[in-house]
Design an enzyme around this catalytic site. Structure first.
Site, mmCIF file in Angstrom:
data_model
loop_
_atom_site.group_PDB
_atom_site.id
_atom_site.type_symbol
_atom_site.label_atom_id
_atom_site.label_comp_id
_atom_site.label_asym_id
_atom_site.label_seq_id
_atom_site.Cartn_x
_atom_site.Cartn_y
_atom_site.Cartn_z
ATOM 1 N N ASP A 1 25.438 46.965 31.937
ATOM 2 C CA ASP A 1 26.559 46.997 32.870
ATOM 3 C C ASP A 1 27.142 45.594 32.879
ATOM 4 O O ASP A 1 26.484 44.637 33.284
ATOM 5 C CB ASP A 1 26.053 47.388 34.262
ATOM 6 N N VAL A 2 28.373 45.449 32.398
ATOM 7 C CA VAL A 2 28.951 44.120 32.230
ATOM 8 C C VAL A 2 29.264 43.426 33.550
ATOM 9 O O VAL A 2 29.643 42.256 33.562
ATOM 10 C CB VAL A 2 30.216 44.161 31.347
ATOM 11 N N ALA B 1 45.732 55.646 23.464
ATOM 12 C CA ALA B 1 44.870 56.102 22.374
ATOM 13 C C ALA B 1 44.186 57.386 22.834
ATOM 14 O O ALA B 1 43.349 57.363 23.742
ATOM 15 C CB ALA B 1 43.850 55.035 22.008
ATOM 16 N N ASP C 1 26.462 50.185 26.589
ATOM 17 C CA ASP C 1 27.212 50.968 27.559
ATOM 18 C C ASP C 1 26.329 51.097 28.795
ATOM 19 O O ASP C 1 25.109 50.934 28.703
ATOM 20 C CB ASP C 1 27.550 52.362 27.014
ATOM 21 N N TYR D 1 44.820 47.094 37.093
ATOM 22 C CA TYR D 1 44.545 47.171 35.662
ATOM 23 C C TYR D 1 45.462 46.218 34.885
ATOM 24 O O TYR D 1 45.020 45.536 33.956
ATOM 25 C CB TYR D 1 44.743 48.603 35.189
ATOM 26 N N LYS E 1 44.204 43.151 32.558
ATOM 27 C CA LYS E 1 44.507 43.065 31.131
ATOM 28 C C LYS E 1 45.357 41.837 30.805
ATOM 29 O O LYS E 1 45.197 41.234 29.729
ATOM 30 C CB LYS E 1 45.202 44.344 30.662
#
Length: 251
Positions: A67-68, A192, A45, A159, A163
């Site tokens: 950090d991706v 979720a 993370d 977003y 996705k």
């Protein structure tokens, strides 16, 4: 966060890396469920303090800040996990970033930031995983997509595009990796519920989204994590390139 599903050793002997696992949502629930199924778990993370706390809650899981959006950090993550744990059998790409803005008001920066974390970050980690797994002739990648990649929701163009891109990346990666014995699938949750989501989302929107679900409620993070565990396990050995809806909302 308590899982209501007992472990059955589905991932015994496997090493699992979960990105964006420091919070209270799907990432942490997945790491927890994988550990309950016998896996050796590594988590990453970009929030180091929360990452350390999450690792402690998991009983001392290997924690590597990452950090991706930074390729050097992604390489460090995979090199560290592979070196410390002897390899990576399963990658769960959970890192993602949302936001709300109508297209006419959305800035280039808002668009790029969401795409960089959610889609390009998934690409960077998938690329690193495949470079590690394909020469070994085995491995599983599970991506976290979203039903918003299928359906329209106002204010979510960036977003939704990200996705939908994750879904396409899943299918192409699966085709390219199949000959090497590596599988790539995705889950597509809707809502979720976890504490952070409740803080950043209005009660009105949460109620509206809940009504769209067949059960009339949000999923619990562990309910999504259970499907991820299934896709990571040998029970899904003939599945690749699939996007599994964890919601009643799908095409």
């Amino acid at each position: 966060m308590v899982s209501k599903t007992p472990g059955h050793g589905l991932l015994s002997g496997r090493t699992v890396l979960v990105t964006a696992a420091a919070g209270t949502g799907i990432g942490f629930a997945t790491a927890q469920r994988c550990a309950e199924e016998g896996a050796t778990v590594a988590i990453s993370d970009r929030h180091e303090r929360r990452l350390t706390e999450a690792a402690e809650r998991l009983g001392g899981a290997l924690a590597v800040p990452c950090d991706v959006t930074d390729e050097a950090q992604v390489q460090h993550l995979f090199d560290t996990v592979a070196d410390r744990l002897g390899g990576i059998d399963v990658l769960v790409n959970n890192a993602g970033l949302g936001g709300t803005a109508n297209i006419v008001d959305m800035t280039d920066e808002q668009w790029s930031t969401v795409l960089d974390v959610t889609l390009t970050g998934t690409f960077r980690c998938t690329r690193a995983a495949l470079r590690h797994m394909m020469p070994r002739g085995r491995g599983v990648v599970v991506n976290n997509a979203s039903v918003i990649g299928w359906r329209a929701q106002a204010g979510q163009a960036h977003y939704a595009a990200a996705k939908a891109g994750v879904m396409a990346l899943t299918r192409v990666s699966a085709v390219e990796a199949a000959a090497a014995g590596v599988r790539v699938n995705a889950v597509a949750p809707s809502l979720a519920m976890h504490p952070h989501l409740a803080k950043v989302t209005s009660e009105e929107l949460l109620a509206e989204l809940s009504k769209q679900e067949a059960f009339g409620r949000p999923a619990e993070p562990w309910e999504v994590a259970n499907v991820i565990v299934f896709l990571a396990s040998d029970y899904s050995s003939y599945m690749t390139g699939e996007v599994v809806s964890v919601s009643s909302q799908h095409p």
